[in-house]
Motif scaffolding. Structure first.
Motif, PDB file in Angstrom:
ATOM      1  N   PRO A 195     112.499  81.203  29.214  1.00 13.05           N
ATOM      2  CA  PRO A 195     111.319  81.572  28.421  1.00 13.05           C
ATOM      3  C   PRO A 195     111.644  82.494  27.261  1.00 13.05           C
ATOM      4  O   PRO A 195     110.992  82.449  26.225  1.00 13.05           O
ATOM      5  CB  PRO A 195     110.404  82.261  29.443  1.00 13.05           C
ATOM      6  CG  PRO A 195     111.289  82.649  30.583  1.00 13.05           C
ATOM      7  CD  PRO A 195     112.365  81.628  30.613  1.00 13.05           C
TER       8      PRO A 195
ATOM      9  N   ILE B  93     110.767  81.948  23.313  1.00 13.37           N
ATOM     10  CA  ILE B  93     109.995  82.911  22.534  1.00 13.37           C
ATOM     11  C   ILE B  93     110.737  83.299  21.260  1.00 13.37           C
ATOM     12  O   ILE B  93     110.169  83.287  20.153  1.00 13.37           O
ATOM     13  CB  ILE B  93     109.685  84.162  23.376  1.00 13.37           C
ATOM     14  CG1 ILE B  93     108.786  83.804  24.558  1.00 13.37           C
ATOM     15  CG2 ILE B  93     109.026  85.243  22.524  1.00 13.37           C
ATOM     16  CD1 ILE B  93     108.611  84.921  25.563  1.00 13.37           C
TER      17      ILE B  93
ATOM     18  N   SER C 270     100.869  87.337  29.316  1.00  8.60           N
ATOM     19  CA  SER C 270     101.544  86.136  28.816  1.00  8.60           C
ATOM     20  C   SER C 270     102.880  86.492  28.168  1.00  8.60           C
ATOM     21  O   SER C 270     102.987  87.464  27.431  1.00  8.60           O
ATOM     22  CB  SER C 270     100.647  85.428  27.805  1.00  8.60           C
ATOM     23  OG  SER C 270     101.341  84.398  27.144  1.00  8.60           O
ATOM     24  N   TYR C 271     103.919  85.697  28.473  1.00 11.72           N
ATOM     25  CA  TYR C 271     105.203  85.863  27.803  1.00 11.72           C
ATOM     26  C   TYR C 271     105.099  85.506  26.327  1.00 11.72           C
ATOM     27  O   TYR C 271     105.760  86.111  25.479  1.00 11.72           O
ATOM     28  CB  TYR C 271     106.265  84.950  28.437  1.00 11.72           C
ATOM     29  CG  TYR C 271     106.713  85.363  29.822  1.00 11.72           C
ATOM     30  CD1 TYR C 271     106.504  86.637  30.306  1.00 11.72           C
ATOM     31  CD2 TYR C 271     107.362  84.446  30.653  1.00 11.72           C
ATOM     32  CE1 TYR C 271     106.912  87.005  31.574  1.00 11.72           C
ATOM     33  CE2 TYR C 271     107.785  84.808  31.920  1.00 11.72           C
ATOM     34  CZ  TYR C 271     107.559  86.083  32.380  1.00 11.72           C
ATOM     35  OH  TYR C 271     107.985  86.437  33.633  1.00 11.72           O
ATOM     36  N   LYS C 272     104.264  84.516  26.025  1.00  8.16           N
ATOM     37  CA  LYS C 272     104.250  83.932  24.690  1.00  8.16           C
ATOM     38  C   LYS C 272     103.562  84.819  23.667  1.00  8.16           C
ATOM     39  O   LYS C 272     104.084  85.037  22.567  1.00  8.16           O
ATOM     40  CB  LYS C 272     103.562  82.564  24.742  1.00  8.16           C
ATOM     41  CG  LYS C 272     103.694  81.747  23.478  1.00  8.16           C
ATOM     42  CD  LYS C 272     103.110  80.358  23.687  1.00  8.16           C
ATOM     43  CE  LYS C 272     103.279  79.495  22.449  1.00  8.16           C
ATOM     44  NZ  LYS C 272     102.717  78.141  22.654  1.00  8.16           N
ATOM     45  N   ASN C 273     102.378  85.318  24.000  1.00  8.21           N
ATOM     46  CA  ASN C 273     101.618  86.112  23.017  1.00  8.21           C
ATOM     47  C   ASN C 273     101.387  87.558  23.435  1.00  8.21           C
ATOM     48  O   ASN C 273     100.702  88.299  22.722  1.00  8.21           O
ATOM     49  CB  ASN C 273     100.274  85.436  22.726  1.00  8.21           C
ATOM     50  CG  ASN C 273      99.467  85.160  23.990  1.00  8.21           C
ATOM     51  OD1 ASN C 273      99.615  85.856  24.995  1.00  8.21           O
ATOM     52  ND2 ASN C 273      98.616  84.151  23.942  1.00  8.21           N
ATOM     53  N   GLN C 274     101.930  87.937  24.610  1.00 12.36           N
ATOM     54  CA  GLN C 274     101.831  89.315  25.098  1.00 12.36           C
ATOM     55  C   GLN C 274     100.389  89.794  25.259  1.00 12.36           C
ATOM     56  O   GLN C 274     100.083  90.968  25.077  1.00 12.36           O
ATOM     57  CB  GLN C 274     102.592  90.261  24.153  1.00 12.36           C
ATOM     58  CG  GLN C 274     104.094  90.039  24.133  1.00 12.36           C
ATOM     59  CD  GLN C 274     104.740  90.272  25.500  1.00 12.36           C
ATOM     60  OE1 GLN C 274     104.604  91.344  26.078  1.00 12.36           O
ATOM     61  NE2 GLN C 274     105.412  89.260  26.008  1.00 12.36           N
TER      62      GLN C 274
ATOM     63  N   SER D  37     101.409  75.810  28.409  1.00 12.98           N
ATOM     64  CA  SER D  37     102.108  76.959  28.990  1.00 12.98           C
ATOM     65  C   SER D  37     103.331  76.523  29.782  1.00 12.98           C
ATOM     66  O   SER D  37     104.362  77.204  29.788  1.00 12.98           O
ATOM     67  CB  SER D  37     101.151  77.751  29.896  1.00 12.98           C
ATOM     68  OG  SER D  37     100.043  78.226  29.181  1.00 12.98           O
TER      69      SER D  37
ATOM     70  N   SER E  31     106.199  75.819  27.386  1.00 10.64           N
ATOM     71  CA  SER E  31     106.848  77.042  26.896  1.00 10.64           C
ATOM     72  C   SER E  31     107.340  77.933  28.034  1.00 10.64           C
ATOM     73  O   SER E  31     107.820  79.035  27.788  1.00 10.64           O
ATOM     74  CB  SER E  31     105.874  77.832  26.014  1.00 10.64           C
ATOM     75  OG  SER E  31     104.721  78.194  26.743  1.00 10.64           O
ATOM     76  N   LYS E  32     107.192  77.463  29.263  1.00  5.29           N
ATOM     77  CA  LYS E  32     107.597  78.191  30.469  1.00  5.29           C
ATOM     78  C   LYS E  32     106.995  79.600  30.506  1.00  5.29           C
ATOM     79  O   LYS E  32     107.661  80.582  30.828  1.00  5.29           O
ATOM     80  CB  LYS E  32     109.115  78.251  30.575  1.00  5.29           C
ATOM     81  CG  LYS E  32     109.566  78.334  32.038  1.00  5.29           C
ATOM     82  CD  LYS E  32     111.060  78.277  32.195  1.00  5.29           C
ATOM     83  CE  LYS E  32     111.434  78.382  33.665  1.00  5.29           C
ATOM     84  NZ  LYS E  32     112.868  78.451  33.890  1.00  5.29           N
ATOM     85  N   ASP E  33     105.736  79.653  30.165  1.00  3.94           N
ATOM     86  CA  ASP E  33     104.988  80.910  30.211  1.00  3.94           C
ATOM     87  C   ASP E  33     104.480  81.094  31.642  1.00  3.94           C
ATOM     88  O   ASP E  33     103.347  80.746  31.978  1.00  3.94           O
ATOM     89  CB  ASP E  33     103.830  80.858  29.221  1.00  3.94           C
ATOM     90  CG  ASP E  33     103.199  82.220  28.987  1.00  3.94           C
ATOM     91  OD1 ASP E  33     103.464  83.141  29.791  1.00  3.94           O
ATOM     92  OD2 ASP E  33     102.457  82.372  28.012  1.00  3.94           O
TER      93      ASP E  33
ATOM     94  N   MET F 259     101.065  82.786  32.595  1.00  6.72           N
ATOM     95  CA  MET F 259      99.902  82.004  32.200  1.00  6.72           C
ATOM     96  C   MET F 259      99.678  80.829  33.155  1.00  6.72           C
ATOM     97  O   MET F 259      98.544  80.543  33.553  1.00  6.72           O
ATOM     98  CB  MET F 259     100.083  81.483  30.773  1.00  6.72           C
ATOM     99  CG  MET F 259      98.809  80.927  30.162  1.00  6.72           C
ATOM    100  SD  MET F 259      97.544  82.193  29.970  1.00  6.72           S
ATOM    101  CE  MET F 259      98.244  83.152  28.644  1.00  6.72           C
TER     102      MET F 259
END
Length: 314
Positions: A34, A38, A80-84, A270, A273-275, A278
């Motif tokens: 992930p 990112i 979320s890892y993607k958008n924090q 999700s 993107s392996k979030d 989420m």
């Protein structure tokens, strides 16, 4: 009744633990990083390690899982890892769209499947019965993605009657954009509701009180609705409740085909993107909703059949 509800709520806890365990370890052991997704593949190793440490990904998987459960017990679905951003508000923002789609699909299933099941039972072994049985088998076996694409090609691209994607704003555009995804989502449920309605009605048709009602001179339509269907409702409600829960959790494919901004499509993005937070938050939320739907169906039994209500009191 209250003791029964409390017992069912307590039974949800191991279900949720099982869901989190399976989803967490499947995602943790699946290929892909992930952090690389990112930062991009060109990011320096130093930046990658710093972000991994910040997200806690350098810890062993069991440690990370226990830490996640600790937050979950406090009502925290994670970040979320993607958008924090916190997971819970993003899940709650998209769930109403999935709920609208699932309710529309269920409405299609009930409005089409129930009358067809009643007619099929009352016309047993006729051409109509055979035709509805074949349609039911086709509906169950038909892949959702194939049906969705077929409806888009026919009613959107060829005829231009309905939009092929998106969720319209306002009542009119919303209803118009709902037609194709609701029909796609509700087709397999229609077949299940129809088959269960037929089976339940066939059992009721053979009861002595139906012959008594006819002997009294009651109209056939009144007998069908107030004697046959009413006494055949419990199995139908069971199937409808289970199917509705499945629609809420299994609408990802339909939402992806029609670009519907719901929770299912959000989960698919999700996963790509392996979030993990989420995906886990969405899965836990849907598991809770599915359990609540089943509980409401059980409570509804008591109002359909008073004999079941007396069992709840024991």
């Amino acid at each position: 009744m209250y003791k029964y509800v409390l017992k069912r709520l307590l039974m949800m806890i191991p279900v949720l633990l099982g869901v989190t365990f399976l989803v967490y370890f499947i995602l943790a052991l699946s290929p892909g990083d992930p952090v690389r997704m990112i930062l991009g593949e060109q990011a320096s190793e130093e930046s990658v390690q710093m972000l991994r440490e910040e997200l806690g990904l350098n810890d062993p998987i069991p440690v990370r899982y226990v830490r996640y459960l600790g937050g979950l017990l406090q009502g925290d679905l994670g970040t979320s890892y993607k958008n924090q951003l916190p997971v819970a508000p993003q899940v709650l923002e998209r769930f109403p769209n999935t709920l609208i789609l699932a309710m529309s699909g269920m409405l299609v299933a009930l409005l089409v499947g129930t009358p067809l099941g009643i007619l099929s039972a009352k016309k047993q072994y006729t051409l109509l019965d055979n035709a509805t049985t074949v349609l039911g088998l086709v509906g169950v076996a038909m892949p959702t993605f194939w049906l969705g694409l077929l409806l888009v090609l026919l009613f959107s691209l060829h005829l231009g009657w309905f939009p092929s994607s998106g969720m319209g704003e306002g009542i009119g555009p919303l209803l118009k954009s709902l037609v194709l995804p609701a029909a796609t989502l509700g087709t397999s449920c229609t077949a299940s509701v129809m088959r269960m309605t037929r089976s339940s009605m066939l059992e009721v048709l053979r009861q002595d009180y139906i012959d008594t009602a006819r002997a009294k001179g009651l109209k056939e339509g009144y007998i069908t609705l107030h004697h046959m269907l009413k006494n055949a409702l419990v199995p139908i409600v069971t199937v409808a409740g289970l199917q509705f829960g499945m629609l809420l959790g299994g609408s990802a494919l339909t939402e992806t085909i029609f670009s519907w901004p719901g929770l299912g499509r959000f989960m698919v993005d999700s996963i790509k993107s392996k979030d993990m937070p989420m995906v886990l938050g969405s899965a836990v939320f849907l598991a809770v909703v599915y359990s609540v739907v089943n509980l409401l169906v059980d409570i509804l039994y008591a109002y359909i059949d008073p004999r079941i209500k007396s069992q709840y009191k024991k």
